[in-house]
Scaffold this motif. Structure first.
Motif, mmCIF file in Angstrom:
data_model
loop_
_atom_site.group_PDB
_atom_site.id
_atom_site.type_symbol
_atom_site.label_atom_id
_atom_site.label_comp_id
_atom_site.label_asym_id
_atom_site.label_seq_id
_atom_site.Cartn_x
_atom_site.Cartn_y
_atom_site.Cartn_z
ATOM 1 N N SER A 15 0.833 -1.210 0.000
ATOM 2 C CA SER A 15 0.000 0.000 0.000
ATOM 3 C C SER A 15 0.865 1.257 0.000
ATOM 4 C CB SER A 15 -0.920 0.022 1.233
ATOM 5 O OG SER A 15 -1.614 -1.191 1.324
ATOM 6 N N TRP A 35 -8.903 -1.575 0.842
ATOM 7 C CA TRP A 35 -9.625 -0.299 1.006
ATOM 8 C C TRP A 35 -10.887 -0.297 0.150
ATOM 9 C CZ3 TRP A 35 -4.702 3.131 -0.141
ATOM 10 C CH2 TRP A 35 -3.774 2.922 0.881
ATOM 11 N N GLU A 38 -13.468 -2.376 1.905
ATOM 12 C CA GLU A 38 -13.958 -1.720 3.128
ATOM 13 C C GLU A 38 -14.904 -0.567 2.781
ATOM 14 O OE1 GLU A 38 -10.399 -0.810 5.454
ATOM 15 O OE2 GLU A 38 -10.674 -2.718 6.540
ATOM 16 N N LYS A 39 -14.567 0.143 1.701
ATOM 17 C CA LYS A 39 -15.419 1.265 1.292
ATOM 18 C C LYS A 39 -16.749 0.749 0.739
ATOM 19 C CE LYS A 39 -15.118 5.497 -1.349
ATOM 20 N NZ LYS A 39 -14.538 6.012 -2.570
#
Ligand code: S3P
Length: 170
Positions: A15, A35, A38-39
């Motif tokens: 990342s 990410w 998760e979003k």
């Protein structure tokens, strides 16, 4: 497709390296599969593992790759979760998406970076060294076979790693 894919074990720096590449070459946008998930699902990876299970999470990873493939004109630096390359279907998708860079790191290096981590469900409980070693034994060969470029990151700065990637992908 003109994308850079970063693979490697948890804690290998995917990342961070991805973010730095987008800062150096603004043509690239970063997508990190963790990410992204998760979003999209508005919850943490650890919660997905706890409530839906690992298999459901692995399907979300595959769905994420399929979404990225739809954007033929994008320039992405894609950092993927450490377990994503283990699935055959994902390996085929990754090859279609772009050049694959494996950020290789030793168990000792990873242990130093991951000790105290509470966010990675596969590393909770038990001895951290044993867990990393077990998983690494299962994964290392796949990472190496899949990669177009392998970088041994143990004694390198982030700048060194990025310089190699930018040189190799020209
Ligand atoms: C996992 C790695 C994690 C995350 C999840 C599972 C794995 O991502 O996808 O906890 O199986 O190695 P990072 O590699 O970004 O830590």
């Amino acid at each position: 497709m003109d994308n850079i894919i970063l693979i490697g074990f948890m804690g290998s720096g995917k990342s961070t390296v991805g973010r730095c590449i987008t800062e150096i070459d603004t043509k690239y946008k970063q997508i990190d599969t963790d990410w992204y998930i998760e979003k999209k699902y508005r919850t943490q990876i650890s919660n997905i593992f706890a409530t839906k299970g690992e298999a459901a999470f692995r399907q979300m990873e595959t769905d994420c790759l399929k979404e990225i493939l739809k954007d033929e004109n994008g320039h992405y630096v894609l950092s993927v979760g450490g377990g994503l390359p283990m699935k055959d279907e994902n390996q085929k998708l990754l090859h279609q998406i772009g050049r694959i860079v494996y950020l290789r790191a030793s168990v000792d290096t990873l242990k130093g970076r991951l000790s105290g981590d509470k966010n990675r469900p596969l590393l909770q409980g038990g001895d951290l060294s044993d867990k990393i070693t077990d998983l690494m034994n299962k994964r290392q060969g796949t990472y190496e076979n899949l990669a177009d470029i392998i970088i041994d990151t143990d004694n390198m700065t982030i700048e060194d790693v990025i310089e190699i990637i930018m040189r190799e992908i020209q």
